[in-house]
Structures are given as structure tokens and as C-alpha cells.
Design an enzyme around this catalytic site. Structure first.
Site, short mmCIF file in Angstrom:
data_model
loop_
_atom_site.label_atom_id
_atom_site.label_comp_id
_atom_site.label_asym_id
_atom_site.label_seq_id
_atom_site.Cartn_x
_atom_site.Cartn_y
_atom_site.Cartn_z
CD GLU A 31 12.50 3.98 8.99
OE1 GLU A 31 12.48 4.86 9.92
OE2 GLU A 31 12.77 4.12 7.87
CE LYS A 59 -2.87 3.27 1.58
NZ LYS A 59 -2.19 4.37 1.40
CB CYS A 69 12.71 8.82 8.87
SG CYS A 69 13.95 7.63 7.88
CD GLU A 109 9.68 12.84 11.58
OE1 GLU A 109 8.67 12.23 11.68
OE2 GLU A 109 10.78 12.19 11.19
P1 NAP Z 1 1.62 8.98 8.14
O1 NAP Z 1 0.47 9.48 8.45
O2 NAP Z 1 2.52 8.31 8.93
O3 NAP Z 1 1.47 7.68 7.20
C1 NAP Z 1 0.23 7.85 6.22
C2 NAP Z 1 0.01 6.35 5.70
O4 NAP Z 1 -0.22 5.43 6.72
C3 NAP Z 1 -1.00 6.16 4.52
O5 NAP Z 1 -0.59 5.06 3.72
C4 NAP Z 1 -2.25 5.54 5.33
O6 NAP Z 1 -2.94 4.98 4.41
C5 NAP Z 1 -1.69 4.84 6.40
N1 NAP Z 1 -2.47 4.85 7.55
C6 NAP Z 1 -3.06 5.76 8.03
N2 NAP Z 1 -3.68 5.50 9.30
C7 NAP Z 1 -3.70 4.26 9.31
C8 NAP Z 1 -4.05 2.92 10.25
N3 NAP Z 1 -4.68 3.46 11.25
N4 NAP Z 1 -3.65 1.86 10.04
C9 NAP Z 1 -2.91 1.77 9.06
N5 NAP Z 1 -2.44 2.40 8.24
C10 NAP Z 1 -2.74 3.60 8.19
O7 NAP Z 1 2.30 9.83 6.90
P2 NAP Z 1 1.91 11.32 6.48
O8 NAP Z 1 0.61 11.87 7.22
O9 NAP Z 1 1.89 11.44 5.06
O10 NAP Z 1 3.06 12.14 7.01
C11 NAP Z 1 2.81 12.53 8.28
C12 NAP Z 1 4.32 12.73 8.98
O11 NAP Z 1 4.89 11.39 8.97
C13 NAP Z 1 5.21 13.67 8.30
O12 NAP Z 1 5.39 14.90 8.44
C14 NAP Z 1 6.70 12.99 8.80
O13 NAP Z 1 6.86 13.61 10.10
C15 NAP Z 1 6.10 11.38 9.07
N6 NAP Z 1 6.79 10.76 8.00
C16 NAP Z 1 7.74 9.80 8.33
C17 NAP Z 1 8.25 9.20 7.34
C18 NAP Z 1 9.45 8.07 7.72
O14 NAP Z 1 10.12 7.95 6.78
N7 NAP Z 1 9.67 7.74 8.95
C19 NAP Z 1 7.86 9.20 6.24
C20 NAP Z 1 6.77 9.71 5.76
C21 NAP Z 1 6.16 10.55 6.71
P3 NAP Z 1 -4.55 5.31 4.46
O15 NAP Z 1 -4.68 6.70 3.46
O16 NAP Z 1 -5.28 4.31 3.51
O17 NAP Z 1 -5.05 5.56 5.72
#
Ligand code: NAP
Ligand code: MG
Length: 498
Positions: free
Chosen positions: A270, A196, A304, A401
Site C-alpha cells: 500500500e 516492524k 497516503c 507525493e
Molecule cells: P518509507 O521509506 O516508505 O518506509 C520506511 C520503512 O520501510 C521503515 O520501517 C524501514 O525499516 C522500511 N524499509 C526501508 N527500506 C527497506 C527495505 N529495503 N526493505 C524492507 N523494509 C525497508 O517511509 P519514510 O522514509 O518514513 O517516508 C518517506 C515517504 O514515504 C513519505 O514522505 C511519504 O511520501 C511516504 N509514506 C507513505 C505512507 C503511506 O501511507 N502510503 C506512509 C508513510 C510514508 P528500516 O528502518 O528497518 O529500514
């Protein structure tokens, strides 16, 4: 755009990007059962470049069934590890053969500079499949001589078996490479998968699915579900999924852990980071300036393990900040499609608002922007590279972050490594840490004291053979290396009474 890239661009416009991209389920490309799609944006100009299917729980269920069939009854479970290795290797070759096209897709979808996409994202993706091709044939168990029983009466050993059907939920910052970093070890271990990709950047994973079919992966081994808002949760809650591997935010990681308890899924996470960078006064300043700047501005800070909290000795603080600011000021910022671009936009309007919100909050709280401090007045999701000094450790910009090109800097005067390490460790995260010093003794001592999954001394890299993951709230488990493949296996102990 050079001529070759222009040609790929034209081909994508008239082909891959033209009609809505479908889901890959059981070897067939299909619409979502609901018929729903959602738009995909180019962050360089906020235009819609494609539409993709929006998978719901029904689609997840079909994908799980297909993956289960391929795992239990299908050709995947009957295929020898050597044949699986061949497929993984061939896929690495296919990625290399389509490098320019994949890099262009990544640039259009994520915004990153195309030369970076080529040299890093796509090259590493090809290499990672080849690396894990090697592990497919080496998933060995061990001999376990009994400790408290008569070794003459018992023979005991372990085997490693694939954990089963795994859900891989990947982020938008390195879309293809993060998908590959999960797919390659999962497939090497013998699992079947449901991928996904992040809703912001689904395109390169979908193109990868086509390449996997072309090189001969059997139906159902890799299922790809694009979706927005409900797909991830449906995969995590599904009782037919044995393991989840997720990269993304700590908040979603926490939700995944809770939702996995129904069938006690295995979970690898991660997650985020707020990684410290410590510069000692004896450091090579050219190396430190270059490394710190790259560590926070590369990929527009959407990394990250970005080094986002800088601790520099007061003797070198001014020189260091001046050097990093000069580098930031010279960065060529623009659409990733231009070959001389060094920093592209952030990935989405949401991410732009998020980073800009932190910049405003930092300034309002009294942090001083040596350079940057605001979003850029131009089309697309562009934000200025920013260095904050006078930020204190209670500020949101220091603690949270940001996932943008924002460095917070402070100085230290003492030489007490315990004290320095305590400040570096004053975070809920523990993904990475960076140390600049020429003193080998200091380097080893501080590396031991810092609570982080990776410590990089005077620079460093991410490598397929080096485990990567976090302490504390930066995650569970490790990717890459032997650990990365073993994370997709269960250990079975076999005891024979002789
Ligand atoms: P996110 O919220 O961490 O992840 C979004 C992903 O998680 C989507 O594919 C979403 O799929 C899925 N998801 C959401 N809720 C879920 C649940 N309850 N169970 C399973 N899957 C779920 O990423 P974001 O909103 O795009 O980014 C927010 C912040 O995350 C960024 O600002 C950054 O700080 C952090 N981030 C960290 C990394 C890293 O490499 N560690 C990478 C990206 C972002 P659905 O749309 O189907 O819900
Ligand atoms: Mg996009």
C-alpha cells in the site's frame, strides 16, 4: 491537558516511557542482541520521549523462528477459528479500555491532535479487530464443479489456508491503525506475524504487544521488532518469512519487491499517492470546500490518499480556493496534546525538511501560495497549510507525493469527461480520487474513467468492510474487507477421483 490525560501522562513518564522499550520475541520482552537502542521524538517540541531497541538480523532470525514455531507446532495452528475470533474481539475491547492512554502515546509520538487520535486512530483500531474477528470463522473455500471432466467422476473444491509467517512493515502516519489493519486480517486468517513499526513512531505498537499478551495471545503469534535502517530489509530477505505486507513509499515498495524474490514471498503493498480532486460547477460548494480542505489538511497532509491535486471548474475555482484558504487560515495549529488543536506538526525533522523543500521548490518554479508556503517559526516540526495556484503539471509539487498539508490547484473549462479524466490520470499513482458533483450521471461516468483504487463522490470514508488499495504504482493488492483477510491465505485445490 485534562485531568484524566494528565494522569495517563504521569503514568507513562514513570512507567512505559521511562526505561528503554524492548523487542517482543516468542512471548518475551528482550533487548536487541546488539544491545543497541535509538531515540523516539515528540514532534511537537523535538524532545526525546523514549528509547527503543534497535533490532538487527539476529533478532529478526529469532523472531522468525518463534513465529514459525507458533505457526507449525504451537497453539495457534491448533486453535479453532472461533477461539481466534474471541481473542481478536477481546483485543478490540482492550484497546477501547485503554483508549485515552493509547491516544496519548500516539499524540506524543506522531504529533497528531489527541481528539483525532481518540476518535479515529484508536476507535478504528478497536473496531478493526472486532471486524476481523468475524472473518476468522468465515475463511471458506468453494465447490468447483469440473468444466471439462465428468462431474460424476470427480469432486473438486478449494480450501483457504493461512500463508504462514508474515512480516508486517507499517508507516508512521497512523501508527497503531496501520499496524492493526495488517495484524487483524493476518491473525484472522491464521498467520503468525513479525510486526516492524516505523522507526519514527514505534510506541503504540509496543503497547499493543503488551495488551495482546494480557488478553491471551499465545507466545510467538505476534513478535514486535523496532528497528532503524536494517530491520525491514532483514525481514524481507529472510527465507523463513512467507509474505510481506508493507505500507509506505513507492521507492521502498520497489526495494521490497526485489528483495522478496529469494523465496518468492507473497507481497502486498500500500504505497503512495497524488490523488486528484475534481470539482464540477454544479457541486454543493459547502460540501466541496469542507471535503477538499479536510482531504489535504487532515493529519497534516500525511495521508497516503490525500487529495493533493485539485481540478476545479473555472466557474467555481475562485470561490472554492477562497473557501479552502479561509478554512486553512482558521485551523488551530499546535501541539496535539492540547484539546482544541486541529492540526499538529509533521512527524519528524526529516519530514519537515522534505515538505519545506517542496514548498521552496514550488515557489521557485513559479507556483503562487494563496496561503502558507513555509515552515512555521516555532519549536517542533510545524509547517503552514499551503495552497498553490499557478502550479503547472511539470512541477515537482504537482507530480510528486509531498506528504504534507500542500494543495496544488488548477482550473478546467471544458465539459469533456474524457479530457478531465485524462488529466486526473496523468500520474504514476492510482490510490484514490475525489469527485464533487450533484449530477449522478457525471459521477458514475467519471468514476469509471479514473484509474484509482477508491473513488469518493462528495466525500467519503475508509471502512473495515470496504477494500482499500491502489492501481498503478500505488500498490499491489487490497487491505480491508474480505480481500484483506484473503490476502493472508493460499488457495488449495483438492480434487477427488470418485
Ligand atoms: P518509507 O521509506 O516508505 O518506509 C520506511 C520503512 O520501510 C521503515 O520501517 C524501514 O525499516 C522500511 N524499509 C526501508 N527500506 C527497506 C527495505 N529495503 N526493505 C524492507 N523494509 C525497508 O517511509 P519514510 O522514509 O518514513 O517516508 C518517506 C515517504 O514515504 C513519505 O514522505 C511519504 O511520501 C511516504 N509514506 C507513505 C505512507 C503511506 O501511507 N502510503 C506512509 C508513510 C510514508 P528500516 O528502518 O528497518 O529500514
Ligand atoms: Mg515520534
Amino acid at each position: 491537558m485534562n485531568i484524566a490525560i494528565q494522569q495517563h501522562y504521569d503514568n507513562l513518564q514513570s512507567g512505559f516511557l521511562k526505561s528503554p522499550r524492548q523487542l517482543l520475541v516468542g512471548g518475551r520482552w528482550v533487548d536487541a542482541r546488539s544491545g543497541a537502542t535509538f531515540p523516539v521524538y515528540n514532534p511537537a517540541n523535538a524532545s526525546v520521549i523514549a528509547h527503543v531497541a534497535d533490532a538487527g538480523p539476529d533478532d529478526v532470525d529469532l523472531a522468525v523462528k518463534a513465529a514459525r514455531h507458533a505457526f507449525e507446532d504451537g497453539p495457534w495452528s491448533r486453535m479453532s477459528p472461533a477461539d481466534r475470533a474471541k481473542l481478536l474481539w477481546r483485543l478490540g475491547d482492550a484497546i477501547e479500555a485503554h483508549a485515552e492512554e493509547l491516544a496519548l502515546i500516539e499524540t506524543l509520538d506522531n504529533g497528531k491532535p489527541i481528539k483525532v487520535a481518540l476518535a479515529l486512530d484508536i476507535a478504528s483500531s478497536a473496531e478493526r479487530f472486532r471486524y476481523y474477528a468475524g472473518w476468522a470463522t468465515k475463511m471458506n473455500g468453494e465447490l468447483c464443479p469440473p468444466a471439462a471432466h465428468d462431474g460424476g467422476k470427480f469432486h473438486a473444491f478449494t480450501t483457504r489456508q493461512p500463508v504462514g509467517v508474515v512480516g508486517l512493515i507499517t508507516p508512521w502516519n497512523f501508527p497503531l491503525l496501520m499496524a492493526v489493519s495488517k495484524l487483524a486480517p493476518a491473525l484472522a486468517a491464521g498467520c503468525t506475524t513479525i510486526l516492524k513499526p516505523a522507526e519514527q513512531t514505534p510506541l503504540s505498537s509496543l503497547r499493543l504487544g503488551e495488551l495482546m499478551q494480557e488478553v491471551g495471545f499465545p507466545d510467538g503469534v505476534v513478535n514486535i521488532l523496532t528497528g532503524f535502517g536494517q530491520t525491514g530489509a532483514a525481514i524481507v530477505e529472510h527465507p523463513g518469512v512467507d509474505k510481506i505486507s508493507f505500507t509506505g513509499s513507492t521507492d521502498v515498495g520497489r526495494a521490497i519487491v526485489k528483495a522478496s524474490t529469494g523465496n518468492m514471498k507473497r507481497v502486498t503493498l500500500e504505497l503512495g499517492g497524488k490523488s486528484p480532486v475534481i470539482v464540477f460547477p454544479d457541486a454543493d460548494m459547502n460540501v466541496a470546500v469542507e471535503g477538499v480542505a479536510r482531504g489535504i489538511f487532515a493529519n497534516t497532509g500525511q495521508v497516503c490518499q490525500a487529495g493533493s491535486r485539485l481540478f476545479a471548474h473555472e466557474k467555481v475555482f475562485d470561490q472554492l480556493i477562497e473557501g479552502i484558504a479561509a478554512k486553512a487560515g482558521k485551523l488551530k495549529i499546535g501541539p496535539g496534546i492540547e484539546f482544541d488543536t486541529e492540526m499538529g506538526p509533521v512527524v519528524s525533522q526529516e519530514q519537515l525538511d522534505r515538505v519545506a523543500g517542496y514548498l521552496t521548490a514550488g515557489l521557485e518554479a513559479g507556483a503562487k501560495a494563496v496561503i502558507g508556503g513555509t515552515k512555521m517559526k516555532r519549536d517542533g516540526y510545524f509547517v503552514e497549510p499551503t495552497i498553490f495556484t499557478s502550479s503547472t503539471t511539470d512541477m515537482a509539487v504537482w507530480r510528486e507525493e509531498i506528504f504534507g498539508p500542500v494543495l496544488c490547484a488548477t482550473s478546467f473549462s471544458d465539459a469533456d469527461l474524457d479530457h478531465i479524466a485524462a488529466q486526473a490520470n496523468d500520474t504514476e499513482y492510482g490510490l484514490a480520487a475525489y469527485v464533487y458533483t450533484r449530477d449522478l450521471s457525471v459521477a458514475h461516468k467519471i468514476a469509471k474513467k479514473i484509474k484509482a483504487g477508491s473513488i469518493r463522490i462528495n466525500g467519503g470514508m475508509v471502512d473495515s468492510n470496504v477494500p482499500f488499495g491502489g492501481f498503478k504504482q500505488s500498490g499491489w493488492g487490497r487491505e480491508n474487507g474480505r480481500e484483506g483477510a484473503e490476502a493472508f491465505t493460499e488457495i488449495k485445490s483438492v480434487i477427488i477421483s470418485l
